[in-house]
Design an enzyme around this catalytic site. Structure first.
Site, PDB file in Angstrom:
ATOM      1  CB  CYS A  29      32.718   9.803  19.916  1.00 26.36           C
ATOM      2  SG  CYS A  29      33.117   8.675  21.269  1.00 26.36           S
TER       3      CYS A  29
ATOM      4  CG  HIS B  25      30.936   7.530  16.888  1.00 22.63           C
ATOM      5  ND1 HIS B  25      32.167   7.011  17.214  1.00 22.63           N
ATOM      6  CD2 HIS B  25      30.195   7.501  18.030  1.00 22.63           C
ATOM      7  CE1 HIS B  25      32.166   6.687  18.496  1.00 22.63           C
ATOM      8  NE2 HIS B  25      30.999   6.976  19.011  1.00 22.63           N
TER       9      HIS B  25
ATOM     10  CG  ASN C  47      32.381   3.957  20.899  1.00 21.41           C
ATOM     11  OD1 ASN C  47      33.285   4.583  20.350  1.00 21.41           O
ATOM     12  ND2 ASN C  47      31.362   4.566  21.503  1.00 21.41           N
TER      13      ASN C  47
END
Length: 380
Positions: A125, A266, A296
């Site tokens: 990520c 993020h 996400n």
């Protein structure tokens, strides 16, 4: 977003910045109810623990490269750059189409970016900011003003165990992209701060499918190809390391905390981000989120949220923006930029009803004031 390709070559040597953005979200909207049923929880539990209300899933025939190509085309159109002029194509993903060839090679082929360097970056990520730094460094070293394409794309829906409430409730699919090119001095992308903490690599993993544990009947039966995450451990890692990362990025840029206008983090978990906001020490900044309606999206989350913030009109010329990422490895990445602020090109504006995050369509990206909101909560 800014100048023509010919003009890019005449600007200050070594000043490289973001000159176009784009994103693509697959059309399948998945609300909490079916995800909750498979994971053995209720829909309200998901929203309470994560703030996520829905996410997007790729169509059965869509792979990571397909999402990446659509986001890339929109970013190139926005920047006024032809794929044939690209020097570099970098794709950040931890869900590639296949182990080989690189997903970037498939993107390059689809776009017609013949001759450009094409390779993948996998820092999970954090990968998009890692990829930004690699591409920026290559352009600065070349010094010829040619542009680069950087894409973050993931299809996590293919590697989730639907019965695992720690992971299945969190993730969605998507892709975001930026074009980097020469910009006037003072509007360049800063040098990113990158850190790896390999001693915590057990927090996020896909145990099988590589050279240590190749695919077999045994690994499939044991569910070792599913994505696994220690949610509580990740939350503690973020709380421990991200505020220090922000301090390093600010020091490198020579910025005071009070001078930051925007934070694009993020989108790991909405509740975690709200709790983190108060510890960043950025009294004026607006934190942008898309996690509520996209979940996400892995390496795509930073560029998708940046594109949504920009297209909502939230980012203005000369404003200071921090991009922050964290994820498997464990890895951390942050970078500062002064927003170039040129208007959307007419063609890009006309095609930018992406599908976009609903939050972006209704009210821009969802701002989270940088103060503590509730306590830290993990979906574990």
């Amino acid at each position: 977003m800014s100048t023509s390709p010919a003009e890019h070559r005449t600007l200050t040597a070594g000043a490289v910045g973001i000159i176009g953005t784009g994103s693509y979200l697959p059309p399948v909207v998945v609300p909490n109810a079916p995800v909750a049923a498979a994971a053995g929880v209720d829909a309200d539990w998901i929203e309470r623990k994560t703030l996520i209300r829905e996410r997007r899933h790729a169509l059965p025939g869509q792979a990571t490269s397909d999402l990446a190509v659509e986001a890339a085309r929109r970013a190139l159109e926005d920047a006024g750059v032809l794929a044939a002029d690209l020097a570099v194509v970098v794709v950040s993903t931890s869900t590639p189409d296949s182990p080989q060839p690189p997903t970037a090679s498939l993107v390059q082929q689809a776009l017609g970016a013949d001759g450009a360097a094409a390779f993948d970056v996998n820092a999970v990520c954090s990968g998009f900011v890692y990829a930004l730094e690699v591409a920026r460094s290559l352009l600065v070293a070349a010094g010829d003003g040619r542009p680069a394409l950087v894409v973050g794309a993931d299809v996590y829906s293919r590697i989730l165990d639907p019965s695992d409430r720690r992971t299945a409730v969190l993730f969605g699919d998507g892709a975001g992209a930026v074009v980097l090119g020469a910009v006037p001095a003072g509007q360049e992308l800063g040098r990113a701060v990158l850190h790896g903490v390999g001693s915590r690599s057990e927090l996020i993993s896909v145990p099988a499918g590589g050279s240590r544990r190749p695919a077999s009947a045994q690994t499939l039966a044991a569910g070792e190809h599913w994505f696994r995450m220690d949610g509580r451990g990740v939350r503690e890692f973020v709380e421990e390391h991200v505020p220090g990362l922000v301090g390093e990025v600010l020091a490198g840029a020579g910025w005071e905390p009070s001078s930051v206008d925007h934070v694009v983090p993020h989108q790991g978990n909405g509740v975690m981000l709200a709790a983190l906001a108060g510890s960043l020490g950025l009294p004026r900044a607006r934190m942008h989120t898309t996690v509520e309606e996209l979940g996400n999206t892995g390496s795509a989350s930073v560029p998708v949220t940046l594109d949504a913030a920009r297209r909502s009109g939230a980012l203005r010329p000369g404003e200071r923006v921090l991009l922050l990422a964290f994820g498997g490895g464990m890895n951390l990445a942050g970078v500062a930029c002064t927003w170039l602020g040129a208007p959307l090109r007419p063609a890009a504006a006309a095609t930018s009803a992406l599908p976009a995050p609903r939050s972006a369509r209704r009210r821009g990206t969802t701002p989270v004031p940088l103060r503590a909101v509730g306590g830290p909560v993990s979906p574990a």
